[in-house]
Scaffold this motif. Structure first.
Motif, mmCIF file in Angstrom:
data_model
loop_
_atom_site.group_PDB
_atom_site.id
_atom_site.type_symbol
_atom_site.label_atom_id
_atom_site.label_comp_id
_atom_site.label_asym_id
_atom_site.label_seq_id
_atom_site.Cartn_x
_atom_site.Cartn_y
_atom_site.Cartn_z
ATOM 1 N N THR A 109 7.243 7.845 -12.879
ATOM 2 C CA THR A 109 8.065 6.727 -13.369
ATOM 3 C C THR A 109 9.488 7.189 -13.661
ATOM 4 O O THR A 109 10.430 6.420 -13.529
ATOM 5 C CB THR A 109 7.470 6.151 -14.663
ATOM 6 O OG1 THR A 109 7.343 7.195 -15.623
ATOM 7 C CG2 THR A 109 6.116 5.523 -14.386
ATOM 8 N N THR A 144 -4.092 2.942 -17.498
ATOM 9 C CA THR A 144 -3.048 3.870 -17.057
ATOM 10 C C THR A 144 -2.794 4.875 -18.170
ATOM 11 O O THR A 144 -3.016 4.575 -19.343
ATOM 12 C CB THR A 144 -1.731 3.135 -16.764
ATOM 13 O OG1 THR A 144 -1.260 2.521 -17.972
ATOM 14 C CG2 THR A 144 -1.921 2.045 -15.712
ATOM 15 N N HIS A 147 4.566 5.972 -23.701
ATOM 16 C CA HIS A 147 3.602 5.000 -24.226
ATOM 17 C C HIS A 147 3.430 5.132 -25.735
ATOM 18 O O HIS A 147 2.732 4.321 -26.338
ATOM 19 C CB HIS A 147 2.239 5.164 -23.544
ATOM 20 C CG HIS A 147 2.151 4.461 -22.222
ATOM 21 N ND1 HIS A 147 1.021 4.507 -21.439
ATOM 22 C CD2 HIS A 147 3.039 3.698 -21.545
ATOM 23 C CE1 HIS A 147 1.225 3.801 -20.327
ATOM 24 N NE2 HIS A 147 2.438 3.314 -20.369
ATOM 25 N N CYS A 156 -1.446 8.225 -8.655
ATOM 26 C CA CYS A 156 -0.356 8.803 -9.451
ATOM 27 C C CYS A 156 0.988 8.352 -8.922
ATOM 28 O O CYS A 156 1.199 8.229 -7.719
ATOM 29 C CB CYS A 156 -0.450 10.330 -9.379
ATOM 30 S SG CYS A 156 0.885 11.199 -10.239
ATOM 31 N N ARG A 175 11.385 6.684 -7.900
ATOM 32 C CA ARG A 175 9.968 6.583 -8.258
ATOM 33 C C ARG A 175 9.113 6.972 -7.069
ATOM 34 O O ARG A 175 9.208 6.364 -6.014
ATOM 35 C CB ARG A 175 9.656 5.162 -8.745
ATOM 36 C CG ARG A 175 10.308 4.895 -10.101
ATOM 37 C CD ARG A 175 10.022 3.553 -10.695
ATOM 38 N NE ARG A 175 10.402 3.544 -12.116
ATOM 39 C CZ ARG A 175 11.634 3.293 -12.579
ATOM 40 N NH1 ARG A 175 12.613 3.011 -11.741
ATOM 41 N NH2 ARG A 175 11.878 3.331 -13.874
ATOM 42 N N GLU A 210 0.030 8.466 -19.003
ATOM 43 C CA GLU A 210 1.223 9.097 -18.462
ATOM 44 C C GLU A 210 1.594 10.331 -19.255
ATOM 45 O O GLU A 210 1.123 10.542 -20.370
ATOM 46 C CB GLU A 210 2.381 8.099 -18.435
ATOM 47 C CG GLU A 210 2.411 7.089 -19.565
ATOM 48 C CD GLU A 210 3.008 7.671 -20.840
ATOM 49 O OE1 GLU A 210 2.259 7.991 -21.787
ATOM 50 O OE2 GLU A 210 4.241 7.795 -20.879
ATOM 51 N N THR A 211 2.428 11.141 -18.674
ATOM 52 C CA THR A 211 2.805 12.407 -19.303
ATOM 53 C C THR A 211 4.151 12.859 -18.742
ATOM 54 O O THR A 211 4.784 12.125 -17.993
ATOM 55 C CB THR A 211 1.715 13.485 -19.050
ATOM 56 O OG1 THR A 211 2.064 14.688 -19.741
ATOM 57 C CG2 THR A 211 1.581 13.806 -17.568
ATOM 58 N N TYR A 224 2.581 9.320 -13.877
ATOM 59 C CA TYR A 224 1.923 8.145 -14.465
ATOM 60 C C TYR A 224 0.677 7.902 -13.620
ATOM 61 O O TYR A 224 0.778 7.771 -12.396
ATOM 62 C CB TYR A 224 2.906 6.985 -14.368
ATOM 63 C CG TYR A 224 2.534 5.709 -15.070
ATOM 64 C CD1 TYR A 224 3.079 5.404 -16.318
ATOM 65 C CD2 TYR A 224 1.691 4.786 -14.465
ATOM 66 C CE1 TYR A 224 2.774 4.208 -16.954
ATOM 67 C CE2 TYR A 224 1.378 3.592 -15.108
ATOM 68 C CZ TYR A 224 1.929 3.304 -16.345
ATOM 69 O OH TYR A 224 1.633 2.119 -16.975
ATOM 70 N N THR A 237 -2.996 5.810 -12.761
ATOM 71 C CA THR A 237 -3.765 4.568 -12.887
ATOM 72 C C THR A 237 -5.194 4.863 -12.432
ATOM 73 O O THR A 237 -5.376 5.510 -11.400
ATOM 74 C CB THR A 237 -3.160 3.478 -11.980
ATOM 75 O OG1 THR A 237 -1.802 3.268 -12.366
ATOM 76 C CG2 THR A 237 -3.929 2.165 -12.097
ATOM 77 N N THR A 290 2.164 11.908 -24.210
ATOM 78 C CA THR A 290 2.799 10.662 -23.775
ATOM 79 C C THR A 290 4.273 10.878 -23.498
ATOM 80 O O THR A 290 4.955 11.573 -24.253
ATOM 81 C CB THR A 290 2.644 9.536 -24.826
ATOM 82 O OG1 THR A 290 3.354 8.374 -24.370
ATOM 83 C CG2 THR A 290 3.217 9.941 -26.180
ATOM 84 N N HIS A 291 4.741 10.294 -22.415
ATOM 85 C CA HIS A 291 6.170 10.316 -22.097
ATOM 86 C C HIS A 291 6.872 9.084 -22.642
ATOM 87 O O HIS A 291 8.003 9.150 -23.101
ATOM 88 C CB HIS A 291 6.367 10.408 -20.582
ATOM 89 C CG HIS A 291 7.793 10.213 -20.141
ATOM 90 N ND1 HIS A 291 8.295 8.980 -19.753
ATOM 91 C CD2 HIS A 291 8.824 11.085 -20.058
ATOM 92 C CE1 HIS A 291 9.583 9.114 -19.438
ATOM 93 N NE2 HIS A 291 9.929 10.367 -19.616
#
Lengths: 540, 540
Positions: free
Chosen positions: A448, A409, A496, A445, A310, A411-412, A458, A460, A493-494
């Motif tokens: 994840t 948050t 979520h 960024c 990560r 994410e992609t 990801y 925030t 979205t990856h």
């Protein structure tokens, strides 16, 4: 830990900090963000809240497991996105279901689906209620005569274990801790630790293609599912237990990501494993972000398959108290129940070092029998601080809302060739939007999960709220971020999920003809269209 | 190698051995099997064969890329199952298409689909024609006014390479050697080496969920596909390049295994990698089959991820000239472009040794820059002998038919807890059936791929043919084997696909409601039902 779940915020009610603690948190936050934070507010108590009266009554066969109690309905009115927590904080439970049904066996689900089909009642399959994409909330409850929340958490048993094949048959309503507690007595673990671990359920993870513990290789619940059982208004949809099959398109893959619109997942066979014995962890610091990105790519393309990989940018590292010196930090971990992992860690550190990565504290190794904790359990140094921050993060949003800070948050995932442009565009668009609606804001960024062909970034963001306008401020920021992702080759979205919040973008992203196939699948399995209407697929 | 493809048998015409070589082969075969082999026959020449006249003429727009030549049509009349080769050997090309169209660009495919839709013409998407399950042959060609074979092999280019993400965009008609030859100039490889490698195509692999080089981890083409483009009678179905996505069910997973019934795959982005530099191989001998099985399970559950982990029973070991002493042999291999693999091999050998595995020659290690060969390339000792036998095996069937030996393979996958019973039942049922129809026979087993939760056993059987009754003999043996697999928890196919031969079992195996969803998908994408009618889904 146990306790009463908050009606409006993330997790347990008791975990909402007292005013003094929030004041201190606000002071810290001001130091980090520069936002003016002075106005600390309290959530509206339930007695003053807007909870629409229930319009329906449970059928007799389900009466004993049903409730129309306002608190029960309010708690399940929505997910736990920033948007949801703001509304709950202000006592807006307008989307509350009319009825909460808590089946303890499949027969209850069958009766509920039959009854709902005949009574024009929408059914929302419900697990931990931790959706951050509007996954459990109808947009127009008046389109149905009633809305039933089908809360599956009582169907939470470890039904069967196959130690030879390392597979377990588990009720879809089991939460993370419940799964691990039951597996522990068999010296097994699922090792699936999403941020929602404490509350979310196996069925919810499958329905939303959740992302878990492993940063590489087995990143999604998809990779751990051996077979599924789903109850539809047309009957049972159950795949066979098979390690792999080439007999046509995979039936499991239709269920994975179906978000409650095709059926109610009642149980699944999942792949379990022994608890890890050998562990390695390290945190690698990089002065330059793009060097850190290149190093992370090289590690994930090496075939070493770290369990943790990560990458936190300098803001993430600071917010998560992993580094205070402005470094970007790559958290690396390896684990195995079979063999020491020193060699892999050393090779990964050598790769990282080729791109300027420094590991001042050196790697830490542990070799120990299985421990008792049920949670993510890398306990060493910075990684431990990261872990704690990871599980606490969703709770912070409760306080942020009280302090008047917009916090969310998104994410992609994208291929490596697109990443640099996507990252720059997302940061720029989100900052511009925050500046427009809030005068300022900060965005950070991390990765994840990472793949040989691309990362899963990801993001925030934090911005000062204008009291009363939080939702429109938030919506403009979110729209800008989503548009930047979509127009730069990222997925909306990856892990979520789509829900209702990402629906328009998901629709544009998928092949149009595949959208038609999904509609045909829904028409086949749920001909009255009662299941989670509006999630994943728009109505009509 | 190049040459003229056989109209009736596997591969190149020139590779069919002369009479003397077949005589010698027959003598060897008699020694191994005990079958009386004396009657060596020759395939019927095409001039005497039954090839139905073409019923249709190509539309003007496709005339330049179309053919009704009898040889062209006969060569593509069927796949290359034992059943197909017997028919071809005897000159029975009754299933020949009316027209062969060889598009060089997508526009040709679009025109072909439009024209076929309007003219009640079935379209069979065609790659290498190596199907062993009746994947490219209509059961009732009279149900349509014409049958078009859409041969995609001219659409075979490496269109684009993304070295950063290690992904390549390749035309679906590219065969294994063509893919590797084009990637080699970019120092990349797909490393997908099914037994059909020389002839089969990327599109065919995707349509049939083919199994490749890697015995663990990335076993199917599924794992290497980043995105696909498929042309349907309703238009283009194209997924986005993404390393991963959680935005609803995966569109790629509908295409994977669709066997030409939903559309024509025109190209795909696939994950490539650098050629391996570090290699290890070893062969481990076991006296007892079940010890060997347990050792293989322990290795695949260790998280070491060997690239080769193929277990041969003593008969397979003998037939493939890997061991002559009655040992069961586990072939182990590790490979990496990044790091030495000694450590993994030593750990795997230690695990195998715990269950009685002996490695008398020790492991062999090689560290070398990328080599020039385009084929599977573990070159060491027994593994090399295995490799050569692996690629030659399909050719042997041509000779077997000439010598009057029934020879076929079938495969499955099951969880470990079911394996012992499944294996015993399959061996028993197949032997019984061979005894019934042929008086005797032999059957052997190997694992082609292995998973933490179960193996993919692959069976080979040989029985003496009664000339003229081969097909009914074969059908009874095949039916017994399939029934034993299905009733013991195996999948009807792990990587040979469904086609028409496995259709009835695949239908029973999948959730009935999933069958309905597949039909709804076909109705959506191919409303006239012209695409590969009868494959995967029964008609009507």
């Amino acid at each position: 830990m146990d306790g009463r779940l908050s009606t409006w915020g993330w997790g347990y009610e008791e975990r909402f900090p007292d005013r003094e603690t929030r004041t201190l948190f606000g002071q810290q936050l001001r130091l980090i963000t520069g936002f003016e934070i002075s106005d600390i507010r309290e959530p509206m108590i339930l007695e003053g809240a807007q909870i629409p009266p229930s319009r329906i009554e449970a059928p007799a066969a389900l009466a004993a497991i049903s409730s129309t109690d306002p608190r029960e309905r309010a708690t399940r009115a929505m997910g736990r996105a920033y948007r949801d927590i703001v509304r709950g904080f202000h006592g807006d439970y307008g989307s509350a279901p009319d009825l909460v049904v808590s089946p303890t066996e499949e027969e209850h689900v069958r009766i509920a689906l039959d009854w709902a089909s005949e009574n024009d009642c929408a059914v929302v399959p419900y697990g931990g209620g931790t959706s951050v994409v509007g996954g459990v909330e109808l947009e127009d409850r008046d389109a149905f005569r009633g809305v039933m929340c089908l809360d599956l958490r009582a169907m939470d048993r470890l039904i069967e274990l196959d130690p030879l094949s390392r597979a377990a048959r588990i009720g879809a309503g089991a939460t993370g801790p419940r799964i691990e507690a039951q597996l522990r007595s068999h010296s097994a673990t699922l090792r699936f630790f999403p941020q929602s671990f404490e509350f979310a359920t196996l069925g919810g993870w499958i329905a939303t293609r959740a992302g878990g513990h492993f940063a590489t290789l087995h990143t999604h619940i998809d990779d751990l599912v051996e077979s599924v059982r789903m109850l539809t208004p047309r009957g049972v949809f159950e795949s066979r237990r098979l390690p792999a099959s080439g007999a046509g398109p995979s039936p499991d893959r239709l269920v994975l990501g179906s978000e409650g619109v095709l059926g109610v997942i009642s149980e699944a066979w999942v792949r379990v494993r022994p608890r890890p014995v050998f562990r390695a962890s390290a945190s690698v610091r990089f002065v330059e972000w793009l060097d850190a990105v290149t190093a992370t790519r090289a590690v994930v393309q090496s075939g070493l398959y770290p369990s943790n990989c990560r990458l936190l940018d300098k803001r993430e590292a600071m917010l998560n108290r992993v580094a205070a010196d402005g470094s970007n930090v790559l958290l690396l971990g390896f684990e195995s129940a079979d063999h020491p992992v020193e060699w892999q860690m050393e090779r990964a550190l050598a790769i990282a070092s080729d791109f300027g990565g420094q590991c001042p504290d050196g790697p830490q190794y542990r070799s120990s029998p299985a421990r008792e904790s049920a949670g993510p359990d890398v306990r060493d140094g910075l990684a431990e601080r990261w872990r704690q921050a990871f599980l606490d993060a969703p709770y912070l949003v409760n306080s942020m809302v009280s302090l008047g800070v917009i916090a969310d948050t998104f994410e992609t995932a994208c291929t490596w060739d697109r990443f640099e442009a996507l990252h720059a565009a997302v940061i720029r668009s989100t900052r511009d939007a925050m500046k427009r609606v809030a005068g300022k804001g900060m965005i950070s960024c991390r990765f994840t999960h990472v793949y040989p062909d691309g990362p899963a970034p990801y993001f925030t963001f934090l911005a000062p709220a204008k009291r009363g306008s939080e939702l429109s401020q938030w919506a403009e920021i979110k729209a800008a971020a989503s548009e930047a992702i979509a127009s730069n080759g990222g997925t909306i979205t990856h892990h979520h999920a789509v829900g209702r919040m990402h629906r328009a973008h998901a629709q544009k992203q998928r092949p149009e003809l595949f959208g038609e196939v999904l509609r045909a699948a829904k028409q086949t399995l749920d001909p009255r269209g009662i299941l989670n209407p509006g999630a994943l697929l728009s109505l009509g």
